[in-house]
Design a protein around this motif. Structure first.
Motif, mmCIF file in Angstrom:
data_model
loop_
_atom_site.group_PDB
_atom_site.id
_atom_site.type_symbol
_atom_site.label_atom_id
_atom_site.label_comp_id
_atom_site.label_asym_id
_atom_site.label_seq_id
_atom_site.Cartn_x
_atom_site.Cartn_y
_atom_site.Cartn_z
ATOM 1 N N ALA A 167 0.687 -1.186 0.056
ATOM 2 C CA ALA A 167 -0.006 0.055 -0.057
ATOM 3 C C ALA A 167 0.885 1.415 0.112
ATOM 4 O O ALA A 167 0.304 2.348 -0.387
ATOM 5 C CB ALA A 167 -0.779 0.078 1.162
ATOM 6 N N SER A 174 -1.407 3.945 -1.339
ATOM 7 C CA SER A 174 -2.376 3.602 -2.412
ATOM 8 C C SER A 174 -3.820 4.184 -2.087
ATOM 9 O O SER A 174 -4.858 3.958 -3.034
ATOM 10 C CB SER A 174 -2.622 2.451 -2.740
ATOM 11 O OG SER A 174 -2.963 1.547 -1.729
ATOM 12 N N LYS A 175 -4.394 4.397 -0.864
ATOM 13 C CA LYS A 175 -5.886 4.748 -0.483
ATOM 14 C C LYS A 175 -5.878 5.372 0.728
ATOM 15 O O LYS A 175 -4.951 5.426 1.561
ATOM 16 C CB LYS A 175 -6.377 3.236 -0.338
ATOM 17 C CG LYS A 175 -5.994 2.321 0.860
ATOM 18 C CD LYS A 175 -6.421 1.096 0.788
ATOM 19 C CE LYS A 175 -7.567 0.813 1.500
ATOM 20 N NZ LYS A 175 -7.792 0.496 2.891
ATOM 21 N N ARG A 363 -7.960 13.394 2.033
ATOM 22 C CA ARG A 363 -8.004 12.649 0.755
ATOM 23 C C ARG A 363 -6.934 13.009 -0.102
ATOM 24 O O ARG A 363 -7.108 12.818 -1.467
ATOM 25 C CB ARG A 363 -9.331 13.140 0.065
ATOM 26 C CG ARG A 363 -10.442 12.492 0.724
ATOM 27 C CD ARG A 363 -10.428 10.968 0.722
ATOM 28 N NE ARG A 363 -11.175 10.299 1.910
ATOM 29 C CZ ARG A 363 -12.539 9.734 1.648
ATOM 30 N NH1 ARG A 363 -13.152 10.051 0.226
ATOM 31 N NH2 ARG A 363 -12.970 8.994 2.536
ATOM 32 N N GLU B 211 -1.954 6.036 -10.450
ATOM 33 C CA GLU B 211 -3.230 5.982 -9.833
ATOM 34 C C GLU B 211 -4.274 5.120 -10.320
ATOM 35 O O GLU B 211 -4.609 5.585 -11.446
ATOM 36 C CB GLU B 211 -3.615 7.209 -8.807
ATOM 37 C CG GLU B 211 -4.232 6.611 -7.425
ATOM 38 C CD GLU B 211 -4.559 7.868 -6.748
ATOM 39 O OE1 GLU B 211 -5.320 7.888 -5.679
ATOM 40 O OE2 GLU B 211 -4.033 8.999 -6.925
ATOM 41 N N PRO B 216 -12.904 5.817 -3.027
ATOM 42 C CA PRO B 216 -12.684 4.864 -1.708
ATOM 43 C C PRO B 216 -13.766 4.612 -0.849
ATOM 44 O O PRO B 216 -13.828 3.640 -0.102
ATOM 45 C CB PRO B 216 -11.834 5.980 -0.952
ATOM 46 C CG PRO B 216 -12.074 7.456 -1.862
ATOM 47 C CD PRO B 216 -12.263 6.936 -3.073
ATOM 48 N N ARG B 255 -5.838 -1.455 -3.830
ATOM 49 C CA ARG B 255 -6.189 -0.671 -4.919
ATOM 50 C C ARG B 255 -5.156 -0.578 -5.796
ATOM 51 O O ARG B 255 -4.629 0.456 -6.382
ATOM 52 C CB ARG B 255 -6.749 0.828 -4.584
ATOM 53 C CG ARG B 255 -7.902 0.790 -3.494
ATOM 54 C CD ARG B 255 -9.109 0.587 -4.265
ATOM 55 N NE ARG B 255 -10.409 0.559 -3.199
ATOM 56 C CZ ARG B 255 -11.580 0.723 -3.378
ATOM 57 N NH1 ARG B 255 -11.922 0.568 -4.536
ATOM 58 N NH2 ARG B 255 -12.505 0.677 -2.542
#
Lengths: 450, 310
Positions: A167, A174-175, A363, B211, B216, B255
């Motif tokens: 990640a 990644s998130k 975010r 990406e 999300p 992801r």
């Protein structure tokens, strides 16, 4: 005629090594060495790979500290590609590192190190292990297994994969972390913090005092220390900061990651695949346990020695107790186990701080518009076993052209050898040795493990 | 009930498989207390090869019903240990992709020993150039091998690391007297919930610094297939199982695209060839893929798949 005792494999450590203890005609130790038996070649086979893929390859250097390799590598790759991280991305990486450390330290203390202390170094090998620990204290053992498992699974649930993570990505994470995930993890971390505080109290009140005599002699020799500190106040840092290299008297140099080559050299001995890093400014490496030159140690005890303070309050209370008893720097090798638990407390507290930081659920967790380019980067983090240094160069297409790695175990190669030699010479006299004595020699190595 | 004896060894390995065994979790304590008797396992038990005081000349491992080996075979000592394990164990399990297919360390098969040592002992910017070490250390083999290139393997559990579901499944099945435990021979895509439209997106092939597009707040089942998004996901040519018996693929959960850590779907599969078909089927030009060997054989370099560049 003399003979050689071939202690292989070294057990209850992560990795492959053996110890050869050479006895002379009178049965006294003429020499003892730790041999590292293989060479996997990560520096070679990342050549030609896209640099953003390397953080997903070098994880396999170590299955116990894959997060630390993943993150050090990501930092080096970011720098090669000239990427600035958004604060949320940086904080998510640090959170994962703290969360990865917690089960690791629990595992090492209770499953790998504790058998020597709780069951005793002379207990038969068939009980001197985690199963023996379960037999000796089943309730605590179940709790340990459960807490370690819970910590691993929390990180897995959030990051996708806990062993050999994925990640961390070039540019950040990644998130994002969602609010409901944050709440759930925070509750878990608070429980782990309570368990960590229980653990360090249990260790310093009930486990270590019985072995203070051994602590004062086993594997002990004066050395330097390497660790990471926060530049603003010298607090112990695990994720990011500057490197501090302290000599045996407590004087130190502090430098940026990119300057590591000015301070650290690597020497080769004919009897081990693993190289021997040394502090360049202190002279040519001399592997003599009575008068070592150039030898420094990494890992928990080193970090606790080089830092001016801990970064969190409860960990600071523990450091005060530790320093009052042992001073700074302390060269007592078995104190690695104690130092490890002070760090465990800081990891829990720091994870809690990060989870209470409003930016953690932001975010903007990954930089945008990243392009391949020729570049160079040095990425470091502190891993369980010590400082990880990942240094890469890339070509115009972002492909790796050079990779120089100095990792935790490597820093400790010289000191582990000196501890083994010191312990073997002190314990084996006139041809007298047994399983318990030889296990004590191994305990000198185990202290340096994750 | 009588306990089943187990011997465990790690060869050219990282300890991730052993941590995966621990991640079986709370059940493990009961298994350790009631069902399994580990007679040799270096990570937790102090059983030595040359006797407990290191005086014997021959390497020896105790007999066991079940033998578990992680890691590939990279040097003479690994080979000796593996042969001894095969001799002493009735059922031999290859645990993890290093053991089944070579794993990441088998990427070294693209390079010569001289290239490797030249950098490590001479050219590295921090290293004082030195002669290569040779004393009291086992010589390296010419390649990094999977276990079944050296001995017969009875049961294969690939994965980097293997999911605890499969480890527990295999152990419980063996305790039940069954010796034919087998993971399903399907691809990662078969366990992947993302949306496939069976056509190419407008994008070109993308490296990992791009990406994925996703929301999300929404589950994986609302995200478009990463390969169709152009992200070089290796799901189509990778053995299923990373998410365990029920879960979604792990990289997809984070992801990011799959990189093949469970190895090829079946023995003898040719991921380097098969993936070209998968790419073409969603309209990408496979020739545009950079570092093909480094992506497609990253975990499967044994069995002669990766050869010296030379």
């Amino acid at each position: 005629m003399g003979k050689t005792l071939n202690i292989a494999p070294i057990t209850r450590i992560e990795g492959h090594a053996s110890v050869a203890i050479h006895l002379d005609d009178t049965g006294n130790v003429s020499d003892a060495k730790m041999h590292v038996l293989s060479l996997r070649g990560f520096e070679q086979f990342v050549i030609g790979r896209p640099v953003e893929e390397v953080p997903r390859i070098v994880t396999r250097i170590c299955g116990i500290c894959p997060w630390q390799h993943h993150l050090a590598s990501n930092k080096a790759a970011d720098e090669c590609l000239g990427v600035e991280l958004p604060p949320t991305g940086r904080k998510l990486r640090e959170l994962c590192q703290m969360m990865a450390y917690i089960p690791d330290k629990i595992l090492h203390f209770y499953f790998l190190a504790a058998p020597d202390f709780v069951l005793g170094p002379d207990a038969d090998y068939s009980v001197r292990n985690v199963v023996g620990i379960i037999g000796a204290n089943p309730e605590l053992a179940k709790k340990v297994v459960h807490m370690r498992y819970k910590a691993q699974m929390m990180l897995e649930k959030f990051s996708g994969k806990v062993i050999h993570p994925i990640a961390g990505v070039v540019g950040g994470f990644s998130k994002p972390l969602l609010e409901e995930e944050r709440k759930e993890i925070l509750a878990g971390i608070q429980e782990l913090k309570d368990f960590s505080i229980f653990t360090i109290k249990f260790a310093r009140e009930e486990v270590f005092p019985k072995y203070l005599d051994a602590v004062k002699i086993l594997g002990v020799f004066p050395s330097g220390y390497l660790g990471t500190v926060r530049p603003s106040d010298g607090a112990l840092e695990l994720y990011d900061g500057e490197l501090r290299l302290m000599d045996q008297n407590g004087n130190y140099d502090q430098f940026k990651y990119s300057e590591y080559m000015d301070y650290i050299g690597e020497h080769t001995e004919p009897w081990s695949y693993l190289k021997f890093p040394y502090a360049k400014k202190w002279g040519q490496l001399k592997l003599d346990e009575n008068d070592p030159v150039g030898v420094y140690r990494a890992n928990t005890l080193a970090r606790i020695n080089v830092c001016d303070k801990m970064a969190t309050p409860l960990a600071q209370e523990e450091l005060d107790i530790f320093r009052k008893a042992f001073g700074r720097p302390t060269h007592l090798t078995l104190l690695y186990h104690w130092a490890r638990l002070i760090e465990l407390v800081q990891c829990c507290e720091r994870a809690e701080e990060l989870l209470n930081d409003p930016e953690i659920t932001g975010r903007e967790y990954r930089a945008k518009n990243i392009e391949p380019r020729a570049g160079e980067g040095v990425g470091c983090v502190e891993a369980a076993r010590g400082t990880l240094i990942h240094h890469y160069k890339t070509d115009d297409n972002g492909m790796v052209t050079m990779a120089n790695l100095i990792v935790g175990t490597t820093h400790n190669n010289a000191p582990m050898n000196l501890s083994v030699k010191q312990a073997a010479k002190a314990l084996i006299k006139d041809g007298k040795y047994d399983q318990g004595i030889l296990n004590r020699v191994e305990m000198a190595i185990r202290a340096y493990d994750p | 009930m009588t306990k089943v004896t187990v011997a465990e060894e790690w060869l050219n390995a990282c300890a991730g498989c052993e941590i995966a065994i621990l991640n079986v979790g709370d059940v493990l304590v009961d298994l350790l207390v009631n069902n399994l008797d580990f007679v040799h396992i270096p990570v937790i038990l102090d059983k030595k090869y040359f006797g407990q005081t290191g005086e014997e000349k021959e390497l020896s491992i105790p007999e066991a019903v079940v033998g578990i080996v992680s890691g590939g075979v990279r040097n003479e000592e690994h080979k000796e240990v593996l042969l001894e394990m095969r001799k002493k164990c009735q059922i031999l399990i290859a645990l993890g992709t290093c053991a089944t297919d070579g794993g990441i360390p088998a990427m070294i098969n693209m390079y010569t020993e001289e290239e490797l040592k030249q950098f490590y002992y001479k050219d590295s910017p921090t290293t004082d150039p030195a002669e290569y070490p040779t004393e009291h250390i086992p010589p390296l083999l010419d390649n990094c091998y999977a276990l079944d290139e050296i001995v017969k393997v009875d049961l294969s559990l690939p994965g980097c690391p293997p999911h605890p579901d499969w480890i527990a499944g295999a152990i419980l099945s063996l305790l039940d007297g069954k010796t034919d435990y087998k993971m399903p021979e399907r691809s990662v895509c078969d366990a992947c919930p993302t949306i496939r439209e069976y056509k190419k997106s407008m994008a070109d092939i993308k490296r990992l610094y791009y990406e994925a597009e996703f929301d999300p707040e929404k589950p994986l089942s609302d995200m478009r297939c990463l390969l169709e998004q152009g992200l070089m996901c290796l799901g189509p040519v990778t053995h299923v199982g990373c998410g365990g018996t029920k879960g979604a693929p792990r990289c997809i959960s984070a992801r990011v695209p799959c990189r093949g850590c469970y190895g090829p779907i079946r023995k003898g599969a040719k991921p380097l060839v098969d993936y070209m078909g998968a790419m073409a089927s969603v309209g990408f030009d496979p020739a545009k893929m950079p570092d093909r060997r480094g992506y497609l054989a990253r975990f499967a370099g044994a069995h002669g798949v990766l050869k010296k560049i030379g």
